[in-house]
Design a protein around this motif. Sequence first.
Motif, PDB file in Angstrom:
ATOM      1  N   THR A 237      -5.502  -2.004 -64.338  1.00  0.00           N
ATOM      2  CA  THR A 237      -4.098  -1.981 -64.089  1.00  0.00           C
ATOM      3  C   THR A 237      -3.437  -0.946 -63.454  1.00  0.00           C
ATOM      4  O   THR A 237      -2.067  -0.596 -63.043  1.00  0.00           O
ATOM      5  CB  THR A 237      -3.247  -1.921 -65.551  1.00  0.00           C
ATOM      6  OG1 THR A 237      -4.077  -1.185 -66.393  1.00  0.00           O
ATOM      7  CG2 THR A 237      -3.442  -3.410 -66.087  1.00  0.00           C
ATOM      8  N   ASP A 238      -4.432  -0.073 -62.870  1.00  0.00           N
ATOM      9  CA  ASP A 238      -4.026   1.079 -62.159  1.00  0.00           C
ATOM     10  C   ASP A 238      -3.585   0.727 -60.736  1.00  0.00           C
ATOM     11  O   ASP A 238      -3.019   1.330 -60.094  1.00  0.00           O
ATOM     12  CB  ASP A 238      -5.191   1.936 -62.009  1.00  0.00           C
ATOM     13  CG  ASP A 238      -5.379   2.769 -63.280  1.00  0.00           C
ATOM     14  OD1 ASP A 238      -4.435   2.825 -64.159  1.00  0.00           O
ATOM     15  OD2 ASP A 238      -6.397   3.423 -63.667  1.00  0.00           O
ATOM     16  N   VAL A 239      -3.776  -0.565 -60.217  1.00  0.00           N
ATOM     17  CA  VAL A 239      -3.645  -0.973 -58.900  1.00  0.00           C
ATOM     18  C   VAL A 239      -2.437  -0.661 -58.309  1.00  0.00           C
ATOM     19  O   VAL A 239      -2.292  -0.026 -57.066  1.00  0.00           O
ATOM     20  CB  VAL A 239      -4.192  -2.400 -58.626  1.00  0.00           C
ATOM     21  CG1 VAL A 239      -5.784  -2.378 -58.707  1.00  0.00           C
ATOM     22  CG2 VAL A 239      -3.627  -3.202 -59.675  1.00  0.00           C
ATOM     23  N   PHE A 240      -1.184  -0.939 -59.059  1.00  0.00           N
ATOM     24  CA  PHE A 240       0.054  -0.776 -58.439  1.00  0.00           C
ATOM     25  C   PHE A 240       0.362   0.592 -58.500  1.00  0.00           C
ATOM     26  O   PHE A 240       0.789   1.203 -57.511  1.00  0.00           O
ATOM     27  CB  PHE A 240       0.903  -1.607 -59.418  1.00  0.00           C
ATOM     28  CG  PHE A 240       2.299  -1.522 -58.961  1.00  0.00           C
ATOM     29  CD1 PHE A 240       2.781  -2.279 -57.849  1.00  0.00           C
ATOM     30  CD2 PHE A 240       3.380  -0.767 -59.637  1.00  0.00           C
ATOM     31  CE1 PHE A 240       3.901  -2.094 -57.039  1.00  0.00           C
ATOM     32  CE2 PHE A 240       4.701  -0.919 -59.188  1.00  0.00           C
ATOM     33  CZ  PHE A 240       5.074  -1.435 -57.979  1.00  0.00           C
ATOM     34  N   ASP A 241      -0.043   1.412 -59.530  1.00  0.00           N
ATOM     35  CA  ASP A 241       0.357   2.590 -59.485  1.00  0.00           C
ATOM     36  C   ASP A 241      -0.367   3.640 -58.417  1.00  0.00           C
ATOM     37  O   ASP A 241       0.332   4.315 -57.758  1.00  0.00           O
ATOM     38  CB  ASP A 241       0.042   3.595 -60.832  1.00  0.00           C
ATOM     39  CG  ASP A 241       1.098   2.949 -61.992  1.00  0.00           C
ATOM     40  OD1 ASP A 241       2.157   2.495 -61.536  1.00  0.00           O
ATOM     41  OD2 ASP A 241       0.801   2.947 -63.095  1.00  0.00           O
ATOM     42  N   THR A 242      -1.524   3.450 -58.445  1.00  0.00           N
ATOM     43  CA  THR A 242      -2.455   4.056 -57.193  1.00  0.00           C
ATOM     44  C   THR A 242      -1.949   3.503 -55.918  1.00  0.00           C
ATOM     45  O   THR A 242      -1.704   4.245 -54.755  1.00  0.00           O
ATOM     46  CB  THR A 242      -3.885   3.835 -57.257  1.00  0.00           C
ATOM     47  OG1 THR A 242      -4.054   2.390 -57.598  1.00  0.00           O
ATOM     48  CG2 THR A 242      -4.440   4.466 -58.499  1.00  0.00           C
ATOM     49  N   TYR A 243      -1.369   2.308 -55.798  1.00  0.00           N
ATOM     50  CA  TYR A 243      -1.035   1.988 -54.328  1.00  0.00           C
ATOM     51  C   TYR A 243       0.487   2.950 -54.113  1.00  0.00           C
ATOM     52  O   TYR A 243       0.567   3.402 -53.150  1.00  0.00           O
ATOM     53  CB  TYR A 243      -0.484   0.419 -54.580  1.00  0.00           C
ATOM     54  CG  TYR A 243       0.153  -0.114 -53.357  1.00  0.00           C
ATOM     55  CD1 TYR A 243      -0.272  -0.147 -52.050  1.00  0.00           C
ATOM     56  CD2 TYR A 243       1.577  -0.503 -53.345  1.00  0.00           C
ATOM     57  CE1 TYR A 243       0.614  -0.618 -50.884  1.00  0.00           C
ATOM     58  CE2 TYR A 243       2.185  -0.852 -52.506  1.00  0.00           C
ATOM     59  CZ  TYR A 243       1.839  -0.905 -51.209  1.00  0.00           C
ATOM     60  OH  TYR A 243       2.572  -1.403 -50.197  1.00  0.00           O
TER      61      TYR A 243
END
Lengths: 366, 474
Positions: A237-243
């Motif tokens: 679920t890190d995908v959005f924050d890292t984006y």
Amino acid sequence: MIVPKRMIIVMLSLSFVFVIWAVAGAGSVLAQEADNGVCLACHGQPGLQTTLPSGEILYLTVDPEVFEASVHGLEGFLCVHCHSDIDGYPHPPLTVETRRELSLSLYRSSCILCHEDKYDETLDSVHAVALAGGDDRAAICTDCHGSHNISPPTEPRSRSSQMCELCHSEIFERYKQSVHGAALIGEGNPDVPSCIDCHHVHCIEGPLTCPFHLFSPQTCANCHADAELMAKYGISTDVFDTYVADFHGTTVVLFEKLAPDQETNKPVCIDCHGVHDMKQVDDPESAVMKENLLATCQKCHPDATTDFPTSWLGHYPPDAEHAPLVFFVRLFYLIFIPAVLGVMVVFVATDVRKRFLGRSKEPQHG
Amino acid sequence: MDESRSYSRFSIFYRIEHWVLTTSFTLLAITGLVQQHVDSGFVTSIIDLLGGIETVRLLHHVAAIVLMLETIYHIAHVGYRVFVLRKRMSMLPGIEDARNALQALRYNLGLDERRPQQGFYTFEEKLEYWAVVWGTIVMGVTGFMLWNPIATTNLLPGTFIPAAKIAHGLEAFLAVVAILIWHMYHVHLRHFNKSIFTGQASEEEMLDEHPKTLAEIKAGGEEPRIPPDVLSKRRRIFFPVCGLAVAVMLTGVYFFVGYEETAIATIPPAEEVTVFVHLTPTPLPTIAPSSAGSEGADWGDFQHPLSLEGAHASADCADCHVEGQELTSDCSGCHQPPSDHYGPNCADCHTPTSFQDARLPADEHPIELVGAHQAASCEGCHAGGEETPEYICSNCHARPENHLPGECDICHTPRGFAESASFLVDLAPAIPHEIEGRDDCFMCHDPEGEIQPAPCNHVDYINEQCTLCHKTEQ
């Protein structure tokens, strides 16, 4: 005999109410008379059809069983509720040239009667805009919901997407091959998005607009930042924050907030992962697969070379394992900054103490 | 002590440099720091105020170019002072500065009676200067990487880009906070030192901060003037060398700024796809007539326009769909009517169910076909294929036992066998008199007689038939 004025007013009002009631009552009697049996005596016969001026055949047969099983049939609605121009036989002559014209005139006069809220929502949709622009192929209520055979739109969940397929079959074919589409159509997976989860239902936005492009990461995040949902599939679920933490995402978030109508050349999720044909990241055909990543970067960075894609950390937070250089640069500054500032603070603090807090044993200069 | 005397500290060139540095540093700090904290509403409104993120980035780049040019100018300026004017490199840090710093700390803590006697540049000023030098180098190198990621990754692994981003951001934080603590305190809070704006320092300021230099000046340590011929000789060497170096550095800046076009200006469409492609075959909006279809063929939701029943159900597609020929739903495509056939429209009588079941439409028959006759077979009346039939009821209807004699159509009409008789009974006038002993109705009611004559169509009737319809009044 003298009748008081007030009495006259009351009597007049009562007679007015009675007339209204009588007229309304007569209307409902007429409606009751046009029982579905009356219509189906003819329209239940197989093979009933007529030829329209355009040469198209207009099929006039309604299968009574199909209608009875539809949402409207089950609720006991009458043919004349929608076909409100029909008040007996012979019917008024058809004034339409084509079957499409008939559908367009009927849905405008009938669906809105009970479903005004949904009808109004559709007025903001890309379909309504196309229709207003003269493209009569644009979908109307009956194109998606059907007419005599309307059933609940989510039974099964894949049904709505298959309605989209009627007009968007090329896109649907791509979607069917995607990680989402294969799970929905093949397995009936309840978690993957169907068409309407991203494009919405009645107020379908034009997906080529700037706001749709800019806000699309939020759409993806609805599911991909949902820890409970992603845990089922072992997806980070890190995908959005890292984006958002990176250059592309930071820019897009700012455009969302400040200039949603302006175009940016920074990519959103779909620009790298694909739109309708997005694959699992370990699928050899995935656009973000390591072997395919350079080609994906080159879509916007045509001069990029072999090492360029590794400048993107692949949605991993920069820890010692995934990006040691980044990790140690950060570590260096986390030590260096307090050290430098600490020394400065010590000098300044002692100077303040000596000069301004009267701790000096020596007389001040000047 | 001469209160009014002031001492020169900074030439106009240094003062301009300071202004350029102040402006570019502030602009870089603001436009840079806001890019690191876009999740804050306050930061977002600052970005909005500055004209959006693209403008912020443009301002950041412009300020960076100004700082780079200022750095080049500073190098040339310092070079001129060192190589041509042969000034002392008073900004170079030495062991004495470390000693001064330690003494200042000891003095502040009350461990030493004397403050350090510092020269033209104090250790505080040197720390600040070299911090700026360090910061400019770090920010320049990492800034180049971020500005030119493709050029960087041609030489270095890609992970240098995110590392540069981290370093650029944290170094910026360090620079800004250091300015706020060190610079702000020493030249604004402790004592507002205006010498960088005026170029002059007062006697008091000199005594407070630069007592060693003040003592040297008072001791008459004037620097000797350089003879003009020596000066011009040095300049002749310095200017070409310095010009070359500046040209090289300006070229560097040019490449820094315009070396690569990192990304294209307009992002390509994420997907090349035709939006409107109707599913083929397209299901019809209305449920079409049911059709049996050819055996084995799976037509999905497709409905044959002509209902495929009876013989059509087992027909081959090719029987009707001859290749290269436009198909209409005319029967004559397959069926040839006999020469003396009735009527031009096949569908008036024939259905696709069976050719043999042809029926004349009820209202087309010369005699109205009502009641049960509507469904009766043609052969019932048209015995032997006669075009004009004898109406032989007995072909279909058997006379019940004990039935009255006579022609059927005396009482019955084709409207309905039972119905028609009672209809007649109701119409017949009642007998108003006794019938006991009166055996012959026609004796009195002769159609040609005087007393209530029977109608002329009753001529052939026999007495027994009269009371079938005419009843006595009760």
